[in-house]
Design a protein around this motif. Structure first.
Motif, PDB file in Angstrom:
ATOM      1  N   TYR A   1      -2.676  -8.394  -4.831  1.00  0.00           N
ATOM      2  CA  TYR A   1      -3.795  -7.458  -5.021  1.00  0.00           C
ATOM      3  C   TYR A   1      -4.086  -6.852  -6.308  1.00  0.00           C
ATOM      4  CZ  TYR A   1      -3.041  -7.184   0.318  1.00  0.00           C
ATOM      5  OH  TYR A   1      -2.959  -7.618   1.561  1.00  0.00           O
TER       6      TYR A   1
ATOM      7  N   ALA B   1      -2.473   3.241  -6.642  1.00  0.00           N
ATOM      8  CA  ALA B   1      -1.895   1.655  -6.708  1.00  0.00           C
ATOM      9  C   ALA B   1      -1.901   1.290  -8.127  1.00  0.00           C
ATOM     10  CB  ALA B   1      -2.715   0.850  -6.082  1.00  0.00           C
ATOM     11  N   HIS B   2      -3.079   1.955  -9.074  1.00  0.00           N
ATOM     12  CA  HIS B   2      -3.205   1.298 -10.414  1.00  0.00           C
ATOM     13  C   HIS B   2      -2.068   2.019 -11.074  1.00  0.00           C
ATOM     14  CE1 HIS B   2      -4.933   1.418 -14.552  1.00  0.00           C
ATOM     15  NE2 HIS B   2      -5.410   0.495 -14.202  1.00  0.00           N
TER      16      HIS B   2
ATOM     17  N   ARG C   1     -10.852   4.351  -6.968  1.00  0.00           N
ATOM     18  CA  ARG C   1     -10.432   4.194  -5.620  1.00  0.00           C
ATOM     19  C   ARG C   1      -9.119   3.809  -5.345  1.00  0.00           C
ATOM     20  NH1 ARG C   1     -15.185   0.641  -4.628  1.00  0.00           N
ATOM     21  NH2 ARG C   1     -13.742  -1.006  -5.729  1.00  0.00           N
ATOM     22  N   ASN C   2      -8.477   3.185  -6.281  1.00  0.00           N
ATOM     23  CA  ASN C   2      -6.913   2.566  -6.474  1.00  0.00           C
ATOM     24  C   ASN C   2      -6.237   3.539  -7.311  1.00  0.00           C
ATOM     25  OD1 ASN C   2      -7.191   0.853  -4.433  1.00  0.00           O
ATOM     26  ND2 ASN C   2      -8.785  -0.565  -5.798  1.00  0.00           N
ATOM     27  N   LYS C   3      -6.464   4.603  -7.571  1.00  0.00           N
ATOM     28  CA  LYS C   3      -5.805   5.437  -8.695  1.00  0.00           C
ATOM     29  C   LYS C   3      -4.234   5.358  -8.322  1.00  0.00           C
ATOM     30  CE  LYS C   3      -6.404   9.831 -10.906  1.00  0.00           C
ATOM     31  NZ  LYS C   3      -7.043  11.099 -10.746  1.00  0.00           N
TER      32      LYS C   3
ATOM     33  N   CYS D   1       2.564   1.792  -3.319  1.00  0.00           N
ATOM     34  CA  CYS D   1       1.637   2.339  -4.316  1.00  0.00           C
ATOM     35  C   CYS D   1       1.291   3.728  -4.044  1.00  0.00           C
ATOM     36  CB  CYS D   1       0.353   1.548  -4.120  1.00  0.00           C
ATOM     37  SG  CYS D   1       0.537  -0.107  -4.931  1.00  0.00           S
ATOM     38  N   ASP D   2       0.968   4.191  -2.798  1.00  0.00           N
ATOM     39  CA  ASP D   2       0.842   5.465  -2.460  1.00  0.00           C
ATOM     40  C   ASP D   2       1.823   6.505  -2.822  1.00  0.00           C
ATOM     41  OD1 ASP D   2      -1.529   4.677  -1.574  1.00  0.00           O
ATOM     42  OD2 ASP D   2      -1.568   5.299   0.237  1.00  0.00           O
TER      43      ASP D   2
ATOM     44  N   HIS E   1     -11.009   2.154 -10.043  1.00  0.00           N
ATOM     45  CA  HIS E   1      -9.975   2.850 -10.455  1.00  0.00           C
ATOM     46  C   HIS E   1      -9.849   4.285  -9.940  1.00  0.00           C
ATOM     47  CE1 HIS E   1      -9.183  -0.091 -13.560  1.00  0.00           C
ATOM     48  NE2 HIS E   1      -8.127   0.690 -14.257  1.00  0.00           N
TER      49      HIS E   1
ATOM     50  N   ILE F   1      -7.089  -4.325  -8.261  1.00  0.00           N
ATOM     51  CA  ILE F   1      -6.768  -3.257  -8.307  1.00  0.00           C
ATOM     52  C   ILE F   1      -7.078  -2.856  -9.822  1.00  0.00           C
ATOM     53  CG2 ILE F   1      -4.887  -1.585  -8.747  1.00  0.00           C
ATOM     54  CD1 ILE F   1      -3.609  -2.834  -6.027  1.00  0.00           C
TER      55      ILE F   1
ATOM     56  N   LYS G   1       0.915  -1.353   0.048  1.00  0.00           N
ATOM     57  CA  LYS G   1       0.116  -0.024   0.094  1.00  0.00           C
ATOM     58  C   LYS G   1       0.937   1.191  -0.013  1.00  0.00           C
ATOM     59  CE  LYS G   1      -3.908   1.749   2.288  1.00  0.00           C
ATOM     60  NZ  LYS G   1      -3.802   2.981   1.686  1.00  0.00           N
TER      61      LYS G   1
END
Lengths: 206, 206, 206, 206
Positions: free
Chosen positions: C69, C112-113, C108-110, C28-29, C106, C73, C25
């Motif tokens: 994950y 990470a994507h 939600r997980n911009k 990704c962030d 997407h 994602i 996480k």
DNA sequence: TATGAATGAGTCTTCATTCAT
DNA sequence: AATGAATGAAGACTCATTCAT
């Protein structure tokens, strides 16, 4: 290759002096270590290359600057000595004027003064220049006093102390302004001390 | 990212202190700008990496060193004040001792003294540390004198001058030894001046 | 020395998973290259040392995170497929829902994507994981459609295109919002295209 | 201090461009984070120092490279558009050619393409460059189609989809070759979809 | 003489990984 | 199993000095 050239033509001499003047000023303002040779070149309006034809390295620009300007920066009280005569009667007044001039001068050249002090700790040659300046000023004052009838009883040492006390007071006033001191008292004290110090050298029948 | 760790364990504290001590010493000896972080690490016997876990940057090693050692370096005369009482009767003698101690200390830490002076011109925080030291010493002496029955008549200013005159004399003796001055005379002069300066503060019935 | 341990005890397994979850996480962030292993350890509430008992290196934490994950994602539309059946009658509606879900996911997980996409270009193994995910999703949809009576006429390829077109539209909407496009028109167009693409596979008597 | 020079002389411009070209290529090949400034210097046959006279930092070499080369790398189909006219009659053929060119271009610049995509997730400015490229290509195609008699009915959106579908197909073919897909079928499908998408914009009397 | 582009050794700092405890 | 202090190689960048023109 790498020979340092002593400029002969007027034009070149002027250029070299401009590099010293502008470069030294810049180094004093921003600090020796914060000024690059490119900065100096730009400030003096010349190319970097030419600098290394007139100077061995960056340091020697500072050194030459110190030779030329240190006395004015470190001992602005010289101005007073060059203008007026000292005698028994105006001694106290003259000391006051020297203090005044010293403070004015230091305020004018605060940065340069600091940088010279700093460099003198880092560089033997700068230290030597400042010392020679000190000696020169001391001798000058000693000579003036002698010529005006002061006795030679440890005059050198006393004059040296005098000059340093003026310097000390000046620093205090110029750099430490935020403490809770009464600077007029301190100034009176210094003048009193100097008068006390020189009192035995004052010959009565003069 | 790159947070500075405050060591908690004894071992780590010792290591941090060793870095400050050895690093500060090295920077004082060779000059701040002539010492690299690798040099400091080698001197302290640690890796370069660990330095940056204990210190934000190279500069802050110097700063912390200044905090720890500046007073001893700049005002070795403190030693005298911590050991013996000052009174009317021994004032002159005490001043002599302070001068002696000052000279000894400055000789011991000549390089460090110079580097601190130099850095104080280059770095606001170092300047502040030295100023605080000066204030601290002044206050200490003022308090001692007050407690021993000296009057408070402009005592602060006078003590400040006293300390600076001792410093001035010390510099003269430690740094300028090659001039042709008679330092014993100069020392007597300074002692005499200080006695003169403080004379009005000496209360008779004490 | 340096052997990677596979944790056996429940407690240890949980700890390893926490490192993967929190570490992945965080990477990704903030971006893989902006997160240090110390950061990961702190985030997961463990020591740096333990990380290297469970993982070969920092990279493998990311890899394991991707394994766990990536599908959620990269293909949030999976949610729709797992909940509802697809048939001739609701195909259009289902496509709409998949698009919706894709956009929601997407958003939600911009971060990470984006990081997964970025890493997939930099790291063969991440690329492989994403590719396998894509294949897996394609197969899943193919199977669902087959099971629901769609003909197999190049179904694989068409489903793949379908999924990618949804993804394409999603990116457009999620990342490029400042252009002057009418996204509802674009969405209609995509749905229309998908319907057109699959039309020949829709068997009438189903 | 450290100002960035804009080279004026031909020679210098060539050198700067060589740094961008070689450096950008190297970063694309090995990955931005795996290439050091020393590597770039060596690759371009210059010293590290000169790099920092022409560029603020390593990143800006990549940025300038992206400005110069991104459009060729990301949209090789531009080649087709610049050479031939599009009309009703050759639309299908032209789409085929664009796909071909896109595949050829992507194969030629596989690494660079990937690195640009990756960096666009990591760096706002790279993302912006790519977006501007996309917009530019879209506008170009829209203009060509308009000029050749296509109606403006949501043309922007459709062209954008078209371009992205070509891109999507290209990626599929260039990157995913090991799956068991029939790419000729997929290509036909894409062409068919694009024709379907644009069909309403084809004006009959043209 | 003069230019300013070019050099490259040297600087500070970071961080994945190891290791003593 | 776990800790977190310690390592040191590697990276980005600077700048006094040189050199081709």
């Amino acid at each position: 290759m790498g020979e340092i050239r002593q400029p002969i033509k007027k034009h070149s001499i002027a250029k070299k002096n401009k590099i010293i003047k502008d470069g030294f000023k810049l180094m004093c303002d921003k600090g020796y270590h914060n000024v690059s040779s490119v900065d100096i070149a730009r400030e003096a309006g010349v190319s970097t290359g030419i600098i290394y034809q007139y100077f061995k390295d960056k340091r020697s620009i500072f050194i030459e600057g110190a030779h030329l300007y240190a006395s004015k920066i470190m001992f602005p009280m010289l101005n007073v000595l060059e203008k007026e005569k000292i005698s028994n009667d105006n001694l106290k007044e003259m000391i006051g004027k020297m203090i005044e001039e010293s403070i004015k001068g230091h305020k004018r050249n605060k940065k340069a003064h600091g940088e010279l002090l700093s460099m003198s700790q880092l560089d033997e040659e700068v230290a030597k220049i400042l010392k020679n300046n000190e000696i020169m000023v001391t001798n000058k004052v000693v000579n003036i006093l002698s010529a005006n009838g002061f006795s030679n009883d440890n005059l050198k040492e006393k004059v040296h102390l005098t000059i340093n006390m003026i310097d000390l007071l000046t620093h205090e006033i110029v750099y430490h302004k935020h403490s809770n001191f009464d600077y007029s008292v301190m100034t009176s004290n210094v003048i009193d001390l100097i008068m006390h110090l020189l009192s035995r050298n004052i010959l009565s029948n003069n």
